[in-house]
Design a protein around this motif. Structure first.
Motif, PDB file in Angstrom:
ATOM      1  N   GLU A  32       0.837  -1.207   0.000  1.00  0.00           N
ATOM      2  CA  GLU A  32       0.000   0.000   0.000  1.00  0.00           C
ATOM      3  C   GLU A  32       0.874   1.260   0.000  1.00  0.00           C
ATOM      4  O   GLU A  32       0.521   2.273  -0.614  1.00  0.00           O
ATOM      5  N   HIS A  35       1.786   1.757  -3.442  1.00  0.00           N
ATOM      6  CA  HIS A  35       0.567   2.238  -4.097  1.00  0.00           C
ATOM      7  C   HIS A  35       0.440   3.760  -3.929  1.00  0.00           C
ATOM      8  O   HIS A  35       0.171   4.493  -4.869  1.00  0.00           O
ATOM      9  N   ILE A  36       0.696   4.227  -2.709  1.00  0.00           N
ATOM     10  CA  ILE A  36       0.569   5.663  -2.426  1.00  0.00           C
ATOM     11  C   ILE A  36       1.736   6.461  -3.030  1.00  0.00           C
ATOM     12  O   ILE A  36       1.537   7.557  -3.559  1.00  0.00           O
ATOM     13  N   LEU A  39       1.020   6.921  -6.491  1.00  0.00           N
ATOM     14  CA  LEU A  39      -0.056   7.913  -6.563  1.00  0.00           C
ATOM     15  C   LEU A  39       0.540   9.316  -6.605  1.00  0.00           C
ATOM     16  O   LEU A  39       0.147  10.155  -7.428  1.00  0.00           O
ATOM     17  N   MET A  81       0.401   1.802  -9.962  1.00  0.00           N
ATOM     18  CA  MET A  81      -0.850   1.821  -9.184  1.00  0.00           C
ATOM     19  C   MET A  81      -1.733   0.637  -9.537  1.00  0.00           C
ATOM     20  O   MET A  81      -2.313  -0.005  -8.656  1.00  0.00           O
ATOM     21  N   GLY A  85      -2.354  -2.067  -6.860  1.00  0.00           N
ATOM     22  CA  GLY A  85      -3.774  -2.089  -6.525  1.00  0.00           C
ATOM     23  C   GLY A  85      -4.343  -3.493  -6.675  1.00  0.00           C
ATOM     24  O   GLY A  85      -5.092  -3.967  -5.819  1.00  0.00           O
ATOM     25  N   GLU A  92      -7.818  -8.994  -0.320  1.00  0.00           N
ATOM     26  CA  GLU A  92      -9.112  -8.731   0.352  1.00  0.00           C
ATOM     27  C   GLU A  92     -10.240  -8.605  -0.673  1.00  0.00           C
ATOM     28  O   GLU A  92     -11.094  -7.725  -0.582  1.00  0.00           O
ATOM     29  N   LYS A  95     -13.857  -8.657   0.576  1.00  0.00           N
ATOM     30  CA  LYS A  95     -14.122  -7.399   1.322  1.00  0.00           C
ATOM     31  C   LYS A  95     -14.427  -6.300   0.306  1.00  0.00           C
ATOM     32  O   LYS A  95     -15.379  -5.532   0.461  1.00  0.00           O
ATOM     33  N   LYS A 105     -14.841   3.504  -6.647  1.00  0.00           N
ATOM     34  CA  LYS A 105     -13.497   3.702  -7.210  1.00  0.00           C
ATOM     35  C   LYS A 105     -13.367   3.073  -8.603  1.00  0.00           C
ATOM     36  O   LYS A 105     -12.883   3.698  -9.535  1.00  0.00           O
ATOM     37  N   LEU A 109     -12.591   4.823 -11.996  1.00  0.00           N
ATOM     38  CA  LEU A 109     -11.250   4.523 -12.507  1.00  0.00           C
ATOM     39  C   LEU A 109     -11.239   4.262 -14.015  1.00  0.00           C
ATOM     40  O   LEU A 109     -10.408   4.800 -14.747  1.00  0.00           O
ATOM     41  N   VAL A 150     -11.270   8.908  -7.906  1.00  0.00           N
ATOM     42  CA  VAL A 150     -10.623   7.595  -7.728  1.00  0.00           C
ATOM     43  C   VAL A 150      -9.912   7.552  -6.376  1.00  0.00           C
ATOM     44  O   VAL A 150     -10.020   6.586  -5.623  1.00  0.00           O
ATOM     45  N   GLY A 151      -9.199   8.651  -6.066  1.00  0.00           N
ATOM     46  CA  GLY A 151      -8.456   8.708  -4.801  1.00  0.00           C
ATOM     47  C   GLY A 151      -9.388   8.621  -3.596  1.00  0.00           C
ATOM     48  O   GLY A 151      -9.112   7.886  -2.639  1.00  0.00           O
ATOM     49  N   GLY A 154     -10.576   5.160  -3.199  1.00  0.00           N
ATOM     50  CA  GLY A 154      -9.521   4.314  -2.648  1.00  0.00           C
ATOM     51  C   GLY A 154      -9.393   4.496  -1.142  1.00  0.00           C
ATOM     52  O   GLY A 154      -9.288   3.530  -0.386  1.00  0.00           O
ATOM     53  N   ARG A 155      -9.442   5.739  -0.702  1.00  0.00           N
ATOM     54  CA  ARG A 155      -9.326   6.048   0.737  1.00  0.00           C
ATOM     55  C   ARG A 155     -10.527   5.523   1.489  1.00  0.00           C
ATOM     56  O   ARG A 155     -10.425   5.054   2.598  1.00  0.00           O
ATOM     57  N   ILE A 157     -12.239   2.880   0.923  1.00  0.00           N
ATOM     58  CA  ILE A 157     -12.292   1.414   1.061  1.00  0.00           C
ATOM     59  C   ILE A 157     -12.052   1.004   2.512  1.00  0.00           C
ATOM     60  O   ILE A 157     -12.742   0.153   3.066  1.00  0.00           O
TER      61      ILE A 157
HETATM   62  C1  HEM Z   1      -4.605   4.108 -10.872  1.00  0.00           C
HETATM   63  C2  HEM Z   1      -5.466   4.499 -10.072  1.00  0.00           C
HETATM   64  C3  HEM Z   1      -5.577   4.307  -8.585  1.00  0.00           C
HETATM   65  C4  HEM Z   1      -5.605   5.298  -7.644  1.00  0.00           C
HETATM   66  C5  HEM Z   1      -5.496   6.802  -7.878  1.00  0.00           C
HETATM   67  C6  HEM Z   1      -5.780   4.645  -6.341  1.00  0.00           C
HETATM   68  C7  HEM Z   1      -5.843   5.335  -5.127  1.00  0.00           C
HETATM   69  C8  HEM Z   1      -5.878   4.711  -3.885  1.00  0.00           C
HETATM   70  C9  HEM Z   1      -5.856   5.407  -2.608  1.00  0.00           C
HETATM   71  C10 HEM Z   1      -5.791   6.925  -2.416  1.00  0.00           C
HETATM   72  C11 HEM Z   1      -5.905   4.450  -1.633  1.00  0.00           C
HETATM   73  C12 HEM Z   1      -5.959   4.687  -0.097  1.00  0.00           C
HETATM   74  C13 HEM Z   1      -4.667   4.489   0.498  1.00  0.00           C
HETATM   75  C14 HEM Z   1      -4.823   4.609   2.019  1.00  0.00           C
HETATM   76  O1  HEM Z   1      -5.802   4.176   2.565  1.00  0.00           O
HETATM   77  O2  HEM Z   1      -3.894   5.120   2.600  1.00  0.00           O
HETATM   78  C15 HEM Z   1      -5.951   3.163  -2.297  1.00  0.00           C
HETATM   79  C16 HEM Z   1      -6.027   1.972  -1.626  1.00  0.00           C
HETATM   80  C17 HEM Z   1      -6.385   0.813  -2.250  1.00  0.00           C
HETATM   81  N1  HEM Z   1      -6.507   0.611  -3.607  1.00  0.00           N
HETATM   82 FE1  HEM Z   1      -6.114   1.935  -5.057  1.00  0.00          FE
HETATM   83  N2  HEM Z   1      -5.854   3.294  -6.507  1.00  0.00           N
HETATM   84  C18 HEM Z   1      -5.749   3.033  -7.874  1.00  0.00           C
HETATM   85  C19 HEM Z   1      -5.822   1.815  -8.497  1.00  0.00           C
HETATM   86  C20 HEM Z   1      -6.263   0.681  -7.843  1.00  0.00           C
HETATM   87  C21 HEM Z   1      -6.655  -0.554  -8.508  1.00  0.00           C
HETATM   88  C22 HEM Z   1      -6.619  -0.783 -10.014  1.00  0.00           C
HETATM   89  C23 HEM Z   1      -7.082  -1.419  -7.524  1.00  0.00           C
HETATM   90  C24 HEM Z   1      -7.617  -2.835  -7.618  1.00  0.00           C
HETATM   91  C25 HEM Z   1      -7.872  -3.513  -8.670  1.00  0.00           C
HETATM   92  C26 HEM Z   1      -6.915  -0.730  -6.243  1.00  0.00           C
HETATM   93  C27 HEM Z   1      -7.202  -1.291  -5.017  1.00  0.00           C
HETATM   94  C28 HEM Z   1      -6.938  -0.681  -3.806  1.00  0.00           C
HETATM   95  C29 HEM Z   1      -7.105  -1.344  -2.509  1.00  0.00           C
HETATM   96  C30 HEM Z   1      -7.605  -2.774  -2.286  1.00  0.00           C
HETATM   97  C31 HEM Z   1      -6.722  -0.419  -1.541  1.00  0.00           C
HETATM   98  C32 HEM Z   1      -6.613  -0.646  -0.008  1.00  0.00           C
HETATM   99  C33 HEM Z   1      -7.857  -0.305   0.675  1.00  0.00           C
HETATM  100  C34 HEM Z   1      -7.779  -0.631   2.145  1.00  0.00           C
HETATM  101  O3  HEM Z   1      -7.312   0.204   2.892  1.00  0.00           O
HETATM  102  O4  HEM Z   1      -8.171  -1.743   2.515  1.00  0.00           O
HETATM  103  N3  HEM Z   1      -6.410   0.535  -6.479  1.00  0.00           N
HETATM  104  N4  HEM Z   1      -5.941   3.350  -3.661  1.00  0.00           N
END
Ligand code: HEM
Length: 160
Positions: A32, A35-36, A39, A81, A85, A92, A95, A105, A109, A150-151, A154-155, A157
Protein backbone atom coordinates in the motif's frame (compact mmCIF):
# COMPACT_ATOMS: atom_id res chain seq x y z
CA UNK A 1 -24.73 -6.41 -12.82
CA UNK A 2 -22.19 -6.18 -9.97
CA UNK A 3 -23.33 -9.66 -8.78
CA UNK A 4 -22.14 -11.17 -12.09
CA UNK A 5 -18.56 -10.32 -11.09
CA UNK A 6 -18.86 -12.42 -7.88
CA UNK A 7 -17.11 -15.54 -9.32
CA UNK A 8 -14.14 -13.32 -10.33
CA UNK A 9 -13.89 -11.90 -6.79
CA UNK A 10 -14.25 -15.39 -5.23
CA UNK A 11 -11.51 -16.72 -7.53
CA UNK A 12 -9.19 -13.83 -6.59
CA UNK A 13 -9.95 -14.27 -2.90
CA UNK A 14 -8.62 -17.87 -3.08
CA UNK A 15 -5.54 -16.91 -5.13
CA UNK A 16 -2.19 -18.01 -3.60
CA UNK A 17 -0.68 -14.51 -3.91
CA UNK A 18 -3.64 -12.88 -2.16
CA UNK A 19 -3.54 -15.40 0.69
CA UNK A 20 0.22 -14.90 1.05
CA UNK A 21 -0.23 -11.09 1.31
CA UNK A 22 -3.14 -11.43 3.77
CA UNK A 23 -1.18 -13.91 5.96
CA UNK A 24 2.03 -11.82 6.05
CA UNK A 25 1.85 -8.94 8.54
CA UNK A 26 4.15 -6.57 6.60
CA UNK A 27 3.10 -7.31 2.97
CA UNK A 28 -0.13 -5.25 2.75
CA UNK A 29 1.33 -2.06 4.34
CA UNK A 30 4.48 -2.30 2.17
CA UNK A 31 2.42 -2.75 -1.04
CA UNK A 32 0.00 0.00 0.00
CA UNK A 33 2.96 2.33 0.62
CA UNK A 34 4.19 1.67 -2.94
CA UNK A 35 0.57 2.24 -4.10
CA UNK A 36 0.57 5.66 -2.43
CA UNK A 37 4.11 6.59 -3.62
CA UNK A 38 3.06 5.80 -7.21
CA UNK A 39 -0.06 7.91 -6.56
CA UNK A 40 2.12 10.94 -5.69
CA UNK A 41 4.12 10.50 -8.92
CA UNK A 42 1.05 10.07 -11.16
CA UNK A 43 -1.13 12.66 -9.40
CA UNK A 44 1.77 15.14 -9.11
CA UNK A 45 2.32 15.08 -12.88
CA UNK A 46 -1.42 15.33 -13.68
CA UNK A 47 -2.08 18.21 -11.24
CA UNK A 48 0.92 20.23 -12.55
CA UNK A 49 -0.39 19.91 -16.13
CA UNK A 50 -3.99 20.73 -15.07
CA UNK A 51 -2.91 23.85 -13.18
CA UNK A 52 -0.76 24.94 -16.13
CA UNK A 53 -3.74 24.44 -18.49
CA UNK A 54 -5.76 26.74 -16.21
CA UNK A 55 -3.01 29.32 -16.48
CA UNK A 56 -1.93 28.74 -12.87
CA UNK A 57 1.89 28.52 -12.72
CA UNK A 58 4.77 27.50 -15.05
CA UNK A 59 3.51 30.02 -17.66
CA UNK A 60 6.85 30.03 -19.53
CA UNK A 61 6.40 26.32 -20.29
CA UNK A 62 4.06 25.43 -23.20
CA UNK A 63 1.47 22.85 -22.02
CA UNK A 64 2.42 20.43 -24.81
CA UNK A 65 6.10 20.46 -23.74
CA UNK A 66 5.16 19.94 -20.08
CA UNK A 67 2.71 17.15 -20.95
CA UNK A 68 5.28 15.31 -23.11
CA UNK A 69 7.99 15.64 -20.43
CA UNK A 70 5.70 14.47 -17.61
CA UNK A 71 4.04 11.64 -19.58
CA UNK A 72 6.50 8.93 -18.42
CA UNK A 73 5.80 9.86 -14.74
CA UNK A 74 2.04 9.71 -15.34
CA UNK A 75 2.21 6.42 -17.24
CA UNK A 76 4.66 4.55 -14.96
CA UNK A 77 2.86 5.92 -11.89
CA UNK A 78 -0.39 4.52 -13.27
CA UNK A 79 1.13 1.14 -14.23
CA UNK A 80 2.54 0.82 -10.68
CA UNK A 81 -0.85 1.82 -9.18
CA UNK A 82 -2.69 -0.77 -11.25
CA UNK A 83 -0.18 -3.52 -10.34
CA UNK A 84 -0.03 -2.74 -6.61
CA UNK A 85 -3.77 -2.09 -6.53
CA UNK A 86 -4.43 -5.55 -7.96
CA UNK A 87 -2.15 -7.13 -5.34
CA UNK A 88 -3.96 -5.27 -2.53
CA UNK A 89 -7.28 -6.32 -4.06
CA UNK A 90 -6.37 -10.05 -4.21
CA UNK A 91 -5.58 -9.97 -0.46
CA UNK A 92 -9.11 -8.73 0.35
CA UNK A 93 -11.19 -9.44 -2.77
CA UNK A 94 -14.42 -10.44 -1.02
CA UNK A 95 -14.12 -7.40 1.32
CA UNK A 96 -13.85 -5.24 -1.84
CA UNK A 97 -16.85 -7.03 -3.42
CA UNK A 98 -19.21 -5.71 -0.71
CA UNK A 99 -17.36 -2.37 -0.29
CA UNK A 100 -19.11 0.74 -1.72
CA UNK A 101 -15.80 2.64 -1.67
CA UNK A 102 -14.26 0.02 -3.99
CA UNK A 103 -17.33 -0.05 -6.28
CA UNK A 104 -17.25 3.76 -6.57
CA UNK A 105 -13.50 3.70 -7.21
CA UNK A 106 -13.73 1.15 -10.03
CA UNK A 107 -16.74 3.00 -11.53
CA UNK A 108 -14.62 6.20 -11.76
CA UNK A 109 -11.25 4.52 -12.51
CA UNK A 110 -12.15 3.11 -15.92
CA UNK A 111 -13.54 6.39 -17.40
CA UNK A 112 -10.56 8.21 -15.82
CA UNK A 113 -8.05 5.93 -17.61
CA UNK A 114 -9.90 6.20 -20.98
CA UNK A 115 -10.11 9.99 -20.58
CA UNK A 116 -6.38 10.16 -19.69
CA UNK A 117 -5.24 8.43 -22.90
CA UNK A 118 -7.81 10.07 -25.23
CA UNK A 119 -9.27 13.59 -24.65
CA UNK A 120 -6.66 14.64 -22.04
CA UNK A 121 -3.73 13.56 -24.25
CA UNK A 122 -5.29 15.11 -27.39
CA UNK A 123 -5.94 18.50 -25.72
CA UNK A 124 -2.63 18.72 -23.78
CA UNK A 125 -0.56 17.90 -26.89
CA UNK A 126 -2.16 20.75 -28.88
CA UNK A 127 -0.11 23.90 -29.65
CA UNK A 128 -0.89 26.87 -27.40
CA UNK A 129 -2.65 28.87 -30.13
CA UNK A 130 -4.85 25.87 -31.07
CA UNK A 131 -6.21 25.24 -27.54
CA UNK A 132 -8.80 27.80 -26.32
CA UNK A 133 -8.34 28.64 -22.58
CA UNK A 134 -11.94 27.51 -21.87
CA UNK A 135 -11.23 24.05 -23.37
CA UNK A 136 -8.07 23.87 -21.23
CA UNK A 137 -10.09 24.74 -18.13
CA UNK A 138 -12.84 22.21 -18.87
CA UNK A 139 -10.40 19.36 -19.53
CA UNK A 140 -8.31 20.27 -16.47
CA UNK A 141 -11.39 20.39 -14.19
CA UNK A 142 -12.67 17.05 -15.56
CA UNK A 143 -9.22 15.50 -15.03
CA UNK A 144 -9.01 16.73 -11.42
CA UNK A 145 -12.60 15.58 -10.68
CA UNK A 146 -12.05 12.08 -12.10
CA UNK A 147 -8.69 11.40 -10.38
CA UNK A 148 -9.73 12.90 -7.02
CA UNK A 149 -12.82 10.70 -7.32
CA UNK A 150 -10.62 7.60 -7.73
CA UNK A 151 -8.46 8.71 -4.80
CA UNK A 152 -11.46 9.33 -2.54
CA UNK A 153 -12.88 5.92 -3.48
CA UNK A 154 -9.52 4.31 -2.65
CA UNK A 155 -9.33 6.05 0.74
CA UNK A 156 -12.94 5.17 1.48
CA UNK A 157 -12.29 1.41 1.06
CA UNK A 158 -10.74 1.27 4.53
CA UNK A 159 -13.61 3.22 6.11
CA UNK A 160 -16.99 2.11 4.64
C1 HEM B 1 -4.60 4.11 -10.87
C2 HEM B 1 -5.47 4.50 -10.07
C3 HEM B 1 -5.58 4.31 -8.59
C4 HEM B 1 -5.61 5.30 -7.64
C5 HEM B 1 -5.50 6.80 -7.88
C6 HEM B 1 -5.78 4.65 -6.34
C7 HEM B 1 -5.84 5.33 -5.13
C8 HEM B 1 -5.88 4.71 -3.89
C9 HEM B 1 -5.86 5.41 -2.61
C10 HEM B 1 -5.79 6.92 -2.42
C11 HEM B 1 -5.91 4.45 -1.63
C12 HEM B 1 -5.96 4.69 -0.10
C13 HEM B 1 -4.67 4.49 0.50
C14 HEM B 1 -4.82 4.61 2.02
O1 HEM B 1 -5.80 4.18 2.57
O2 HEM B 1 -3.89 5.12 2.60
C15 HEM B 1 -5.95 3.16 -2.30
C16 HEM B 1 -6.03 1.97 -1.63
C17 HEM B 1 -6.38 0.81 -2.25
N1 HEM B 1 -6.51 0.61 -3.61
FE1 HEM B 1 -6.11 1.94 -5.06
N2 HEM B 1 -5.85 3.29 -6.51
C18 HEM B 1 -5.75 3.03 -7.87
C19 HEM B 1 -5.82 1.82 -8.50
C20 HEM B 1 -6.26 0.68 -7.84
C21 HEM B 1 -6.65 -0.55 -8.51
C22 HEM B 1 -6.62 -0.78 -10.01
C23 HEM B 1 -7.08 -1.42 -7.52
C24 HEM B 1 -7.62 -2.84 -7.62
C25 HEM B 1 -7.87 -3.51 -8.67
C26 HEM B 1 -6.91 -0.73 -6.24
C27 HEM B 1 -7.20 -1.29 -5.02
C28 HEM B 1 -6.94 -0.68 -3.81
C29 HEM B 1 -7.10 -1.34 -2.51
C30 HEM B 1 -7.61 -2.77 -2.29
C31 HEM B 1 -6.72 -0.42 -1.54
C32 HEM B 1 -6.61 -0.65 -0.01
C33 HEM B 1 -7.86 -0.31 0.68
C34 HEM B 1 -7.78 -0.63 2.15
O3 HEM B 1 -7.31 0.20 2.89
O4 HEM B 1 -8.17 -1.74 2.51
N3 HEM B 1 -6.41 0.53 -6.48
N4 HEM B 1 -5.94 3.35 -3.66
Amino acid sequence: MWQSFKPFFEWNDKMFIGRAIADTIWAFPVIETIHILALTMMFGAIVIIDLRMMGLGLKKQPVAVLAKNLEPYMTWGMVTMLATGYLLFTSEAMKCFVNDGFKFKMAVLFPAIVFQFTLFRWVTHKDEDKRPLLLGWLVALLSLTLWFGVGIGGRAIGFV
